[in-house]
Design an enzyme around this catalytic site. Structure first.
Site, mmCIF file in Angstrom:
data_model
loop_
_atom_site.group_PDB
_atom_site.id
_atom_site.type_symbol
_atom_site.label_atom_id
_atom_site.label_comp_id
_atom_site.label_asym_id
_atom_site.label_seq_id
_atom_site.Cartn_x
_atom_site.Cartn_y
_atom_site.Cartn_z
ATOM 1 N N HIS A 159 0.819 -1.222 0.000
ATOM 2 C CA HIS A 159 0.000 0.000 0.000
ATOM 3 C C HIS A 159 0.854 1.274 0.000
ATOM 4 C CE1 HIS A 159 -3.575 -2.362 0.437
ATOM 5 N NE2 HIS A 159 -3.277 -2.782 1.653
ATOM 6 N N ASP A 195 -2.776 -10.649 -2.393
ATOM 7 C CA ASP A 195 -3.312 -10.192 -1.110
ATOM 8 C C ASP A 195 -4.799 -9.893 -1.267
ATOM 9 O OD1 ASP A 195 -2.064 -8.839 1.623
ATOM 10 O OD2 ASP A 195 -3.878 -7.820 0.958
ATOM 11 N N HIS A 197 -6.323 -7.376 -0.328
ATOM 12 C CA HIS A 197 -6.463 -5.962 -0.665
ATOM 13 C C HIS A 197 -5.657 -5.632 -1.907
ATOM 14 C CE1 HIS A 197 -6.931 -6.156 3.809
ATOM 15 N NE2 HIS A 197 -8.004 -5.445 3.507
ATOM 16 N N ASP A 284 -4.162 -13.102 3.837
ATOM 17 C CA ASP A 284 -5.422 -12.576 4.363
ATOM 18 C C ASP A 284 -6.611 -12.865 3.462
ATOM 19 O OD1 ASP A 284 -4.334 -10.899 2.483
ATOM 20 O OD2 ASP A 284 -4.447 -9.088 3.683
#
Length: 345
Positions: A159, A195, A197, A284
């Protein structure tokens, strides 16, 4: 598999995480990496410490202004009367570009921290630098002939933009590894992010570049972090047009749905003809992860790993998300075992 890891991550222990306006304990804690390291050790993987490559690989990706901020913001923040123990911004420049660069610590925090999920405290800078060194060392192993290496990075990185932290991330480990490979005889590098996200920072770093392909399979950001990036229409710009592929999935998508999306990603990767692959490995996506985005099973991680291994590319596996729950270690073991079985090693 060679596993690069360091206990230096433990110096970064964020306390706060703002969710829907409520302060909660951060899920990005040292115990994550400890469990992953123990799981790798228990499965017989060879753990090694990172080498010292200096600040050059980090500076090749992140702006000097941002690196100066990260390294020195904590003592500056502590001089503010009544300031919180952790550096957490309370103002952000909407639109940001063009925006003047403030002199104050508060203003710079808002400029360089995208959200309230990336608090900075004593030890954060040192842990982030060590995490980046882990990624570079794994990339070096691959450049020197290893078919694959696993970088057990913490804090995570995908990120983080060139000059902005966000979502638990400060330095973009995948981007740093990819750029290091580019600088060491790998003309074309692909980054595949699995991931839960979207890897918005990675996308942003390579948005206008045609030498690094970014592909991300993730929960649809229309109602999931990072919200503003990761949509299917985002393709890159300039030299990077067509070198960014987002494959957003409905919340709760299971293993087979992820595998189906990956097939589309593999087609783009094969068309790009990279010399190496950097894999942003998020655990995740598991059905039991506390952030609840997708529904991959523990056995499903082995299937996903085998499919990725089928690309038959030199691969740097870089740890991203995956939070505390009973299956965390088993998920890593499943992925690494599936990857190695498919590679015949």
């Amino acid at each position: 598999m060679r596993v690069v890891q360091s206990d230096a991550h433990a110096s970064h222990h964020p306390k706060h995480f703002l969710v829907n306006g409520a302060v909660q304990d951060s899920p990005e804690v040292p115990e994550r990496a400890r469990r992953l390291a123990q799981a790798a050790r228990d499965d017989g993987h060879q753990l090694m410490a990172p080498a010292d490559h200096g600040r050059g690989p980090i500076a090749a990706v992140h702006s000097p202004e941002y690196l100066q901020f990260l390294e020195h913001i904590v003592p500056r923040w502590q001089r503010i009367e009544g300031a919180s123990a952790e550096v957490i911004p309370n103002v952000h420049p909407q639109g940001r570009w063009p925006a003047s660069y403030p002199a104050s610590a508060v203003g710079q925090a808002g400029y360089h921290q995208a959200d309230t999920a990336c608090p900075i405290s004593e030890g954060t800078w040192e842990a982030a630098v060590a995490s980046a060194e882990i990624a570079v060392t794994a990339a070096q192993l691959v450049a020197e002939g290893a078919r694959h290496a696993y970088a057990l990075c913490r804090p995570p990185g995908h990120h983080a933009y060139t000059d902005m932290a966000g979502g638990f991330c400060f330095l973009n480990n995948c981007a740093i590894a990819a750029q290091w490979l580019r600088d060491h005889d790998h003309a074309r590098v692909a980054i595949l992010d699995v991931d839960v996200h979207h890897g918005n920072g990675t996308q942003g770093i390579f948005w206008t570049r045609g030498d690094v392909l970014t592909v991300s399979v993730h929960a649809d950001p229309v109602r999931f972090y990072p919200f503003f990036w990761g949509h299917a229409h985002e393709r890159g710009e300039g030299d990077g047009l067509g070198c960014n592929l987002n494959l957003p999935l409905a919340r709760g998508t299971d293993t087979q749905g992820v595998l189906a999306a990956l097939e589309a990603g593999f087609k783009r990767i094969r068309a790009f003809q990279p010399d190496a692959l950097v894999l942003a490995l998020g655990l995740d996506a598991h059905e039991g992860d506390p952030l609840k985005g997708l529904a991959v099973t523990t056995d499903g991680f082995a299937e996903i790993a085998a499919a990725i291994a089928g690309l038959d590319l030199p691969t740097v596996l870089v740890q991203e998300g995956g939070y505390l729950q009973d299956a965390l270690g088993a998920n890593l073991q499943s992925f690494l075992a599936g990857f190695e079985r498919a590679r015949g090693s």
